[in-house]
Every structure is written in structure tokens, then in C-alpha cells.
Enzyme design. Structure first.
Site, PDB file in Angstrom:
ATOM      1  CG  ASN A  12      22.612  -3.307  45.577  1.00  0.00           C
ATOM      2  OD1 ASN A  12      21.603  -2.756  45.989  1.00  0.00           O
ATOM      3  ND2 ASN A  12      23.286  -4.165  46.299  1.00  0.00           N
ATOM      4  CE  LYS A 211      15.199   1.791  47.042  1.00  0.00           C
ATOM      5  NZ  LYS A 211      16.349   2.597  46.898  1.00  0.00           N
TER       6      LYS A 211
END
Ligand code: ADP
Ligand code: MG
Length: 311
Positions: A12, A211
């Protein structure tokens, strides 16, 4: 004494297109610059799901229209996304440092992450990537390109890839050298380009690496003091989104794993962060992990908010 901090940035924080990303990375840049101004070393890593998807989709549309000769393979798209995101971060972080009268080079390293061919994840690919197809086209492409396809939540058919565990970071010595020389480093973007060892050297594979787990491995191998996972929420919670929701402040690795076992953290979103945080915090004495939002990052690192996981 300055700390070595690995910051893992959530999706985001990057937006949906280049203009949006360039505007948004300013927030991250100010967080990174502030930590460097405080005397800490910072290594930044980031997600790349929407970005790698956009690159692959654009190039597969170009291939379908005949504008380019062939599709771009998935690992190559991952490498491109590292450059695209890293470039914006380099520019903004350097500018934020300059505004604080700090002259530093910010460098992105295209990073390969080693995965194990015998990782059980390769037996059941689950992560949908790239373009949507009708069933017939998807099945034909699966035959032609030796890829796995599956129906994605009623929206159409897509390629699905496995998400193996990261076991090594090929460019680690270079990351360490840059860091020791005082440069700000962006590495292991999107978890790194997944590669396997073959008799002919390293080879990219169609896979995605989480990640957060990539960040935890990076922090561990760099002997970092702290892993900071920045996401959309200020803290992890028990009974998330329910009336009896309870924000978590400080928890031990054992508590984190017990709550995970009880199903408090959603698979594919908060769960990998908790695992990554716990894995790093457990990897050596004194190591701490923090989960908080980009907006509250400075306060979080200062110990005033976020969910902190300690060994
Ligand atoms: P990122 O792009 O940063 O990896 P994700 O969407 O993958 O973000 O993960 C963060 C999201 O996890 C939060 O926005 C929140 O909606 C969700 N989430 C799931 N379970 C929890 C929980 N127990 N506590 C807090 N957030 C949770
Ligand atoms: Mg995520």
C-alpha cells in the site's frame, strides 16, 4: 550507538502507477531519512505484487498484439519491478536526506534469492499472477508454456506459481559492503528474484517469495538489530475485526507462534508478517521485530507504538 535496521515496505506504500508511486514513496523516504539522521543504518526492502503484475500484463498484451516477439518470463518481470520501484525510492530518499543536509548515495541492488527446488511449495502452486484468460486459452497456454493455471475466485483463469521459502541471498556480500561504506541500500525487492542452483549456475524460476520472509532472512544474514515491517495497520490484533478485538503491544516469539497457531492472523496477509517477525526475533539474542504502519513508523521504532516481537 546506531542500529542496523531492515525495513520491509508493504504494497500500500507504492500505489498503482508511476505517478502515484512517485508521490507515495515520499512518505517512506521521510521515514528512512529520519532514521539515518538519528544515526542508524537502513536497508529497505519492499513488496512488488501489483507492480510485477502490471509489467507482466503490459508485456503479455504487447506480445499478444504482435508488438513484441514473445512474453516476458516471470523472473525477468520481477527484476524489472525491482528497478522501477528502486529508482523511485533512490530519488526520493536522496532528496529527503539532502533536505536534512545529509549527502548519501542511495543504491538499489537487483537481488536474486535462492530457493530450494525440493521445497514442497513447488508441488502445489497457489499464487495467481498475471493476465486473466478463459478456460480454453488458459489450458492451451499451460500446455505450450509448461505453466500451471487455475481458476481465480470466479474472475477467470490465471497462471499460478508457488511461494517457496527463501534460503539464501545471492548478492548479500555486495549489500553488506555498500552498507558498511555508508550507503543506503534497497535490496531483495519483492522478496528477490527467485533462483535455483543448477549444473549451469543459477536459473530464475516462476515463483514468488513472500517479501516479509525475504526481509527476515535479509535482516538475519546482515546481523541487523531490528526488522521493521511496515503495513496498513498500526498493530497486529487478536480477534481482528471482531467486537472483542485486542491490539498486541509487546509479545514474545512463543506467544506470537501460539496466537498464529490459534488462527488469529489471516493467511497471506498478517500471518507471514508474524512468522517473519518471530523468525528474526528468535534468530539471535537481542534481536527485535516490529510490525506497524508507515504513518506510525517513527514512533514505532522509538518504542511508542506497533506490535513488538522479542525473543
Ligand atoms: P502488505 O502489503 O503490507 O504486505 P497485507 O495486506 O498483506 O499488507 O497485510 C496487512 C493486512 O493484514 C492488514 O491491512 C489487515 O487487514 C490484515 N490482517 C489480517 N489479520 C490481522 C490481524 N490479526 N491483525 C492485524 N491485521 C490483520
Ligand atoms: Mg502482504
Amino acid at each position: 550507538m546506531g542500529k542496523r535496521i531492515v525495513i520491509a515496505l508493504g504494497g500500500n506504500a507504492l500505489g498503482k502507477n508511476a505517478a502515484e508511486q512517485l508521490a507515495l514513496v515520499k512518505k517512506t523516504a521521510s521515514v528512512v531519512a529520519e532514521q539515518i539522521a538519528l544515526g542508524h543504518q537502513v536497508v529497505l526492502t519492499h513488496g512488488n505484487g501489483p507492480q510485477v503484475g502490471m509489467i507482466q500484463l503490459g508485456l503479455s498484451a504487447a506480445a499478444q498484439s504482435g508488438a513484441i516477439a514473445a512474453d516476458m518470463p516471470f523472473p525477468e518481470c520481477g527484476a524489472m519491478s525491482q528497478g522501477y520501484i528502486g529508482y523511485h525510492l533512490q530519488q526520493s530518499i536522496a532528496a529527503a536526506l539532502k533536505a536534512r543536509q545529509i549527502e548519501r548515495t542511495v543504491a538499489t541492488l537487483v537481488t536474486q534469492t535462492l530457493v530450494d527446488r525440493s521445497d514442497p511449495a513447488f508441488l502445489s502452486p497457489t499464487k495467481p499472477v498475471g493476465a486473466f484468460y478463459d478456460e480454453a486459452t488458459a489450458r492451451r497456454l499451460a500446455q505450450e508454456r509448461k505453466i500451471t493455471v487455475a481458476e481465480d475466485a470466479g474472475r477467470g483463469w490465471r497462471q499460478v506459481v508457488p511461494s517457496p521459502r527463501p534460503v539464501g541471498i545471492i548478492e548479500l556480500p555486495a549489500i553488506r559492503t555498500l552498507l558498511d561504506a555508508g550507503h543506503v541500500v534497497i535490496a531483495v525487492g519483492g522478496g528477490g528474484v527467485p533462483v535455483v542452483k543448477t549444473d549451469d549456475g543459477l536459473q530464475g524460476v516462476d515463483a514468488v517469495i513472500d517479501k516479509d520472509l525475504g526481509g527476515a532472512l535479509l535482516a538475519d544474514l546482515l546481523d541487523a538489530d531490528e526488522l521493521v515491517i511496515l503495513t496498513a495497520v498500526e498493530r497486529a490484533a487478536l480477534y481482528y475485526g471482531q467486537p472483542n478485538q485486542q491490539w498486541l503491544d509487546r509479545i514474545t516469539v512463543q506467544e506470537a507462534l501460539a496466537y498464529a497457531e490459534q488462527g488469529h492472523f489471516a493467511k497471506g496477509s498478517m500471518l507471514p508478517k508474524i512468522y517473519a517477525a518471530a523468525q528474526f526475533a528468535a534468530s539471535a539474542p537481542g534481536r527485535r521485530a516490529l510490525i506497524t504502519s508507515l504513518e506510525r513508523a517513527a514512533d514505532g521504532i522509538a518504542g511508542k507504538t506497533g506490535t513488538r516481537i522479542e525473543g
